[in-house]
Write an enzyme that holds these catalytic residues in place. Structure first.
Site, PDB file in Angstrom:
ATOM      1  CB  CYS A 111      66.775  50.577  27.222  1.00 21.05           C
ATOM      2  SG  CYS A 111      68.364  50.498  28.033  1.00 21.05           S
ATOM      3  CD  GLU A 112      60.429  49.906  26.233  1.00 17.06           C
ATOM      4  OE1 GLU A 112      59.756  50.888  25.843  1.00 17.06           O
ATOM      5  OE2 GLU A 112      60.597  48.877  25.556  1.00 17.06           O
TER       6      GLU A 112
ATOM      7  NE  ARG B  44      47.875  50.901  39.030  1.00 18.24           N
ATOM      8  CZ  ARG B  44      47.416  52.145  39.024  1.00 18.24           C
ATOM      9  NH1 ARG B  44      48.132  53.118  39.532  1.00 18.24           N
ATOM     10  NH2 ARG B  44      46.240  52.418  38.537  1.00 18.24           N
TER      11      ARG B  44
ATOM     12  CE1 TYR C  52      46.436  49.254  33.348  1.00 14.47           C
ATOM     13  CE2 TYR C  52      47.385  50.237  35.317  1.00 14.47           C
ATOM     14  CZ  TYR C  52      46.816  49.158  34.666  1.00 14.47           C
ATOM     15  OH  TYR C  52      46.598  47.999  35.342  1.00 14.47           O
TER      16      TYR C  52
ATOM     17  N   GLY D 237      41.281  44.155  45.861  1.00 17.32           N
ATOM     18  CA  GLY D 237      42.738  44.108  45.862  1.00 17.32           C
ATOM     19  C   GLY D 237      43.280  45.482  46.182  1.00 17.32           C
ATOM     20  NE  ARG D 238      42.748  49.730  41.624  1.00 15.15           N
ATOM     21  CZ  ARG D 238      43.661  49.522  40.685  1.00 15.15           C
ATOM     22  NH1 ARG D 238      44.804  50.149  40.724  1.00 15.15           N
ATOM     23  NH2 ARG D 238      43.427  48.690  39.692  1.00 15.15           N
TER      24      ARG D 238
ATOM     25  CD  GLU E 220      36.553  37.654  43.314  1.00 16.47           C
ATOM     26  OE1 GLU E 220      36.844  38.337  42.310  1.00 16.47           O
ATOM     27  OE2 GLU E 220      36.095  36.513  43.234  1.00 16.47           O
TER      28      GLU E 220
ATOM     29  N   GLY F  21      37.301  46.329  42.564  1.00 19.22           N
ATOM     30  CA  GLY F  21      36.887  47.511  41.827  1.00 19.22           C
ATOM     31  C   GLY F  21      36.725  48.787  42.617  1.00 19.22           C
TER      32      GLY F  21
HETATM   33  C1  LIG Z   1      42.083  41.932  39.677  1.00 18.35           C
HETATM   34  C2  LIG Z   1      40.866  41.288  40.212  1.00 18.35           C
HETATM   35  C3  LIG Z   1      40.312  41.711  41.423  1.00 18.35           C
HETATM   36  C4  LIG Z   1      40.848  42.871  42.215  1.00 18.35           C
HETATM   37  O1  LIG Z   1      40.669  44.069  41.557  1.00 18.35           O
HETATM   38  P1  LIG Z   1      40.949  45.476  42.277  1.00 18.35           P
HETATM   39  O2  LIG Z   1      40.687  46.473  41.203  1.00 18.35           O
HETATM   40  O3  LIG Z   1      42.362  45.433  42.717  1.00 18.35           O
HETATM   41  O4  LIG Z   1      40.015  45.595  43.418  1.00 18.35           O
HETATM   42  C5  LIG Z   1      39.220  41.024  41.890  1.00 18.35           C
HETATM   43  N1  LIG Z   1      38.675  39.986  41.229  1.00 18.35           N
HETATM   44  C6  LIG Z   1      39.176  39.563  40.053  1.00 18.35           C
HETATM   45  C7  LIG Z   1      38.554  38.419  39.363  1.00 18.35           C
HETATM   46  C8  LIG Z   1      40.281  40.202  39.495  1.00 18.35           C
HETATM   47  O5  LIG Z   1      40.765  39.790  38.326  1.00 18.35           O
END
Ligand SMILES: *Cc1c(COP(=O)(O)O)cnc(C)c1O
Length: 413
Positions: free
Chosen positions: A340-341, A309, A313, A273-274, A271, A231
């Site tokens: 074709c979108e 993305r 969105y 990601g981004r 956790e 997040g």
């Molecule tokens: C997608 C996801 C993340 C990573 O989210 P980011 O916005 O990329 O940091 C972490 N935990 C869970 C359970 C997710 O589904």
């Protein structure tokens, strides 16, 4: 000004071997950022980032992060298998899924992954699969159901989100799991994605820490960790600022010290990601056509199948025209792919330097939820992924798909 991962001369050189479009990741950027995260949370014993595999499911990337102490967060069977293939098993894996098929729980149990249950009904579901051998530690996903979202674009508000348990269900789940022999617990919540500023984690931590403490007082449950999940956002817009991980960590620490003054001292997990990968990947693409009708279009050789993305969105991704970094942005374009979108537009009404056929564009912040959201619509093939090594060399870390890959699953009678 956003700096592309490679310059024009490098792009021209790389294109000789790996034609555009391709994704390229910056090894040094990824490593420095991960080291900074661990440094920021060094006050917390046992802190661990479990990289959200879905953001960038690439073995080389995963191994780089693992070598720096990161675990992984998986959400499906194949992501679990991918971790196993990378030699990442046991408590290095968090398995955070929803609507989980039985065989995926069985696989996660076999790998010794730490499972986060998304719902109260999954307690019995898991117990049946574990068949008397429940894991020692189980984590629970909380949905506080209150307006919290700072960024609602990606997940909606917690009330609308399908994830997690209510507060009452958490208590019931803990009691039930205790009866089933579970010894220690984790508490998890993910209430909003891509949050800029430094307040999201501290606010979420405040909620989770007090909830863990309440659950401890109600049930005696010992919380091994609190998982702040993903997040933390990244500055997609050039006017946005990168969140300050030291300020975020200090905010979390304040909440921690407020909540845990007694015997229970859970460690922390994340956790992300981004935040771990987003800024350290660019999608490199070449201008192949111009078209002028009611607007001015620049057609490129990448499309939404390489980076969804913007189409999904309306997300902003900054674009740098390589070699024209200092030219005035005095021309307005829609930068479009060939699907074709009509949503296949990397940018709408974007001011850029005057483009020419053959110009190479770096589409920024494509390192997370970029390649991984790829798909084969219109028979488009997934691109290659490259790594810009710390020594400046370039390594292929996933080859581009070929038509043979596209045909591989088809049945030709
Ligand atoms: C997608 C996801 C993340 C990573 O989210 P980011 O916005 O990329 O940091 C972490 N935990 C869970 C359970 C997710 O589904």
């Amino acid at each position: 000004m956003k700096k592309p991962i490679i310059d024009k001369a490098q792009a021209i050189e790389i294109k000789k071997t790996y034609p555009t479009p391709f994704h390229i990741y910056d090894e040094k950027g990824i490593k420095d950022n991960a080291v900074r995260l661990y440094d920021a949370f060094s006050w917390c014993d046992g802190f661990k980032e479990h990289f959200a595999v879905k953001a960038t499911p690439n073995p080389t990337i995963m191994k780089i992060l693992h070598s720096l102490g990161c675990g992984m967060d998986c959400s499906s069977m194949t992501e679990l298998m991918l971790c196993e293939k990378c030699g990442i098993v046991g408590d290095d894996i968090m398995f955070t899924s929803n609507e989980t098929p039985a065989e995926e729980y069985a696989y996660a149990l076999r790998l010794g992954a730490t499972i986060t249950l998304d719902d109260i009904t999954h307690v019995d579901f898991l117990a049946k699969i574990a068949d008397g051998k429940m894991p020692e530690v189980v984590s629970l996903r909380y949905n506080n159901g209150k307006d919290f979202a700072i960024n609602k674009q990606i997940m909606g508000t917690p009330q609308d989100a399908k994830y997690g348990m209510t507060r009452e269900q958490l208590t019931q789940a803990v009691r039930k799991l205790q009866q089933l022999g579970v010894k220690r617990f984790g508490l998890h919540a993910f209430l909003a994605s891509n949050n800029l500023g430094n307040d999201y984690y501290p606010a979420l931590a405040g909620i989770l820490f007090s909830t863990a403490k309440e659950l401890h007082e109600e049930t005696g449950a010992d919380f091994k960790f609190v998982n702040l999940s993903g997040g933390i956002g990244i500055p997609y817009l050039p006017t946005d600022e990168m969140p300050d991980i030291y300020a975020i960590s200090a905010g979390v620490k304040r909440e921690y010290e407020r909540a845990f003054d007694g015997d229970m001292k859970p460690s922390l997990r994340t956790e992300l990601g981004r935040y771990m990968l987003g800024p350290y990947g660019n999608l490199i693409t070449t201008v192949v056509h111009f078209k002028h009708i009611y607007k001015e279009y620049a057609g490129v050789d990448a499309c939404a199948a390489n980076l969804m993305r913007p189409a999904m969105y309306g997300a902003y991704h900054h674009i740098t025209v390589l070699g024209k970094e200092n030219a005035p942005c005095d021309h307005k374009y829609d930068v479009v792919g060939s699907l074709c979108e009509n949503n296949d537009k990397f940018a709408v009404d974007r001011m850029l330097p005057e483009l020419e056929i053959g110009d190479i564009l770096a589409i920024h912040d494509a390192g997370a939820h970029g390649f991984s959201m790829g798909y084969n619509y219109n028979g488009k093939l997934r691109s290659a992924e490259l790594l810009l090594r710390e020594d400046g060399s370039v390594k292929l870390i996933r080859r581009a798909e070929t038509p043979a890959d596209y045909f591989a699953t088809m049945v030709f009678d």
